[in-house]
Motif scaffolding. Structure first.
Motif, PDB file in Angstrom:
ATOM      1  N   SER A 100       0.849  -1.187   0.000  1.00  0.00           N
ATOM      2  CA  SER A 100       0.000   0.000   0.000  1.00  0.00           C
ATOM      3  C   SER A 100       0.881   1.232   0.000  1.00  0.00           C
ATOM      4  N   ALA A 101       0.259   2.384  -0.114  1.00  0.00           N
ATOM      5  CA  ALA A 101       1.015   3.630  -0.031  1.00  0.00           C
ATOM      6  C   ALA A 101       1.737   3.732   1.306  1.00  0.00           C
ATOM      7  N   ALA A 102       1.100   3.224   2.365  1.00  0.00           N
ATOM      8  CA  ALA A 102       1.697   3.287   3.699  1.00  0.00           C
ATOM      9  C   ALA A 102       2.939   2.401   3.804  1.00  0.00           C
ATOM     10  N   THR A 103       2.889   1.200   3.233  1.00  0.00           N
ATOM     11  CA  THR A 103       4.066   0.325   3.319  1.00  0.00           C
ATOM     12  C   THR A 103       5.195   0.853   2.440  1.00  0.00           C
ATOM     13  N   ALA A 107       8.881   1.995   3.878  1.00  0.00           N
ATOM     14  CA  ALA A 107      10.131   1.509   3.281  1.00  0.00           C
ATOM     15  C   ALA A 107      11.067   2.670   2.975  1.00  0.00           C
ATOM     16  N   ARG A 108      10.523   3.756   2.429  1.00  0.00           N
ATOM     17  CA  ARG A 108      11.343   4.932   2.137  1.00  0.00           C
ATOM     18  C   ARG A 108      11.920   5.542   3.408  1.00  0.00           C
ATOM     19  N   GLU A 109      11.058   5.723   4.411  1.00  0.00           N
ATOM     20  CA  GLU A 109      11.514   6.362   5.644  1.00  0.00           C
ATOM     21  C   GLU A 109      12.593   5.536   6.331  1.00  0.00           C
ATOM     22  N   SER A 110      12.452   4.231   6.316  1.00  0.00           N
ATOM     23  CA  SER A 110      13.446   3.352   6.930  1.00  0.00           C
ATOM     24  C   SER A 110      14.781   3.473   6.205  1.00  0.00           C
ATOM     25  N   LEU A 111      14.737   3.417   4.874  1.00  0.00           N
ATOM     26  CA  LEU A 111      15.962   3.500   4.083  1.00  0.00           C
ATOM     27  C   LEU A 111      16.633   4.864   4.233  1.00  0.00           C
ATOM     28  N   LEU A 112      15.853   5.934   4.173  1.00  0.00           N
ATOM     29  CA  LEU A 112      16.412   7.274   4.281  1.00  0.00           C
ATOM     30  C   LEU A 112      17.044   7.508   5.647  1.00  0.00           C
ATOM     31  N   ALA A 113      16.370   7.064   6.708  1.00  0.00           N
ATOM     32  CA  ALA A 113      16.904   7.259   8.063  1.00  0.00           C
ATOM     33  C   ALA A 113      18.196   6.480   8.256  1.00  0.00           C
ATOM     34  N   ALA A 114      18.215   5.233   7.803  1.00  0.00           N
ATOM     35  CA  ALA A 114      19.424   4.417   7.946  1.00  0.00           C
ATOM     36  C   ALA A 114      20.565   5.000   7.120  1.00  0.00           C
ATOM     37  N   SER A 115      20.258   5.488   5.927  1.00  0.00           N
ATOM     38  CA  SER A 115      21.292   6.057   5.062  1.00  0.00           C
ATOM     39  C   SER A 115      21.879   7.332   5.664  1.00  0.00           C
ATOM     40  N   THR A 136       7.616   2.060  -3.984  1.00  0.00           N
ATOM     41  CA  THR A 136       8.457   2.954  -3.186  1.00  0.00           C
ATOM     42  C   THR A 136       8.595   4.337  -3.815  1.00  0.00           C
ATOM     43  N   GLN A 137       8.175   4.498  -5.057  1.00  0.00           N
ATOM     44  CA  GLN A 137       8.335   5.784  -5.739  1.00  0.00           C
ATOM     45  C   GLN A 137       7.539   6.894  -5.055  1.00  0.00           C
ATOM     46  N   ALA A 138       8.139   8.085  -4.998  1.00  0.00           N
ATOM     47  CA  ALA A 138       7.487   9.268  -4.438  1.00  0.00           C
ATOM     48  C   ALA A 138       8.186  10.497  -4.989  1.00  0.00           C
ATOM     49  N   ASP A 139       7.651  11.671  -4.668  1.00  0.00           N
ATOM     50  CA  ASP A 139       8.257  12.903  -5.169  1.00  0.00           C
ATOM     51  C   ASP A 139       9.701  13.043  -4.720  1.00  0.00           C
ATOM     52  N   ASN A 140      10.022  12.529  -3.517  1.00  0.00           N
ATOM     53  CA  ASN A 140      11.397  12.636  -3.007  1.00  0.00           C
ATOM     54  C   ASN A 140      12.187  11.345  -3.192  1.00  0.00           C
ATOM     55  N   PHE A 141      11.652  10.428  -3.993  1.00  0.00           N
ATOM     56  CA  PHE A 141      12.361   9.158  -4.220  1.00  0.00           C
ATOM     57  C   PHE A 141      12.026   8.653  -5.620  1.00  0.00           C
ATOM     58  N   ARG A 142      12.870   9.029  -6.580  1.00  0.00           N
ATOM     59  CA  ARG A 142      12.670   8.623  -7.977  1.00  0.00           C
ATOM     60  C   ARG A 142      13.880   7.822  -8.432  1.00  0.00           C
TER      61      ARG A 142
END
Length: 350
Positions: A100-103, A107-115, A136-142
């Protein structure tokens, strides 16, 4: 950029991004962490709320319950414990196998925070659970995938998708990654091929301790072009680049026809194989090492590994996923970190 622990005896801090929560990422992480021996070689740091990830996990009744230290930031990581860094506050319904959009956002937030923490030196390496590239695509993740995002995030001019099964001595890298097959020939240039071979040579020396690596390069066309009858890329592009590396004293050979090369197990004569496109390398690798293979991103200033499988939505929620590949990814991240750390120490301190 990435700061190693101050003492040789301190285990590396390994961040885990959780991937798409509707897939098998949380399960393979959970199963990997059940082995207490892991805490003797690293300090795991999960990027996500432990209660959301594991409390309602459909585990067998006899399975041990894992206890995490839930943290607000990685500065509070406790060595020798299971740590979890909060990446999102909101609760959301999790349906295994139903992204879903939430999952995707989780996934993005987890990856960005760890990075971010890896770049800040709060972690020593990163192991990424599978994401859905589309979800996982979003305006801040392409980005087409982890590899492209991490290459950009850490400012590397280029990186190398490198599939590894250390138990079998199998290592396969690719010149092009997540690129449509129709676009591959146009992407292949002399400069790109030279760059990827150099990255592979450097990684084999730096990350695997191989002093004089032997590399095989595959051809693009059937039968490696059959002397120009089935394609000219081998004669016009690949062979001249290989010849230049040979003249410079490197053990780089080819181009080899991919089918016969793998069919006769010729790959066993080399320390690594360089495929020219994604499926040319990943299909034979996954046939031989699917349950234990690791995807390593070479060429970065940091260490990143992942399992060699995807989200496997069809298995999610059934507690049937095999964690072997994720576990191998953790072990390889520790090994490569140690290899780099020791190489960076003054000789008198080794």
């Amino acid at each position: 950029m990435n700061q190693a622990p101050s003492t040789k005896h301190q285990a590396p801090r390994i961040g885990f991004s959780v991937g798409d929560l509707a897939g098998i990422g949380p399960e393979v992480i959970y199963k990997t962490l059940l082995d207490e021996r892991l805490l003797k070689i690293c300090t795991p740091v999960i990027y996500g709320t432990a209660t959301a990830l594991f409390d309602d996990f459909p585990t067998p009744a006899e399975t041990e319950h894992l206890t995490f230290r839930q943290l607000r930031e990685a500065a509070d990581i406790a060595p020798g414990r299971l740590n979890a860094v909060t990446c999102w506050e909101e609760d959301f319904a999790l349906a295994p196998g139903q992204p879903s959009a939430a999952t995707g956002a989780a996934a993005r937030e987890s990856l960005l925070a760890a990075s971010r923490d890896l770049k800040a030196g709060k972690l020593d390496a990163l192991v990424t659970a599978p994401i859905s590239k589309d979800n996982t695509q979003a305006d801040n993740f392409r980005y087409p995938g982890h590899t492209e995002f991490l290459t950009s995030f850490f400012g590397a001019p280029e990186s190398l998708m490198f599939l590894v099964d250390e138990d079998a001595g199998l290592r396969i890298a690719t010149v092009t990654g997540h690129v449509p097959l129709k676009d591959v020939p146009a992407k292949l240039t002399v400069e790109l091929l030279k760059t990827k071979i150099n990255l592979l040579l450097k990684s084999l020396k730096q990350d695997f301790g191989i002093l004089k690596p032997r590399i095989a390069v595959l051809g693009l066309n059937p039968h490696a072009g059959e002397n120009g009858l089935l394609g000219k890329e081998e004669g016009d592009l690949v062979a001249p680049v290989i010849q230049q590396f040979i003249q410079d004293g490197h053990l780089v050979m080819g181009p080899f026809p991919a089918d016969g090369y793998f069919g006769t197990q010729q790959f066993r004569q080399f320390d690594a194989t360089l495929a020219l496109y994604h499926d040319q390398g990943l299909i034979p690798f996954k046939l031989m090492a699917f349950e234990r293979g690791v995807n390593f991103t070479a060429g970065l200033p940091v260490v990143r590994t992942s399992p060699d499988h995807g989200t496997a939505y069809g298995l999610a929620g059934q507690y049937k996923a095999d964690e072997s590949s994720f576990r191998a990814a953790v072990y390889l991240a520790c090994d490569i970190w140690k290899q780099r750390w020791e190489a960076a120490q003054p000789r008198s301190a080794r």
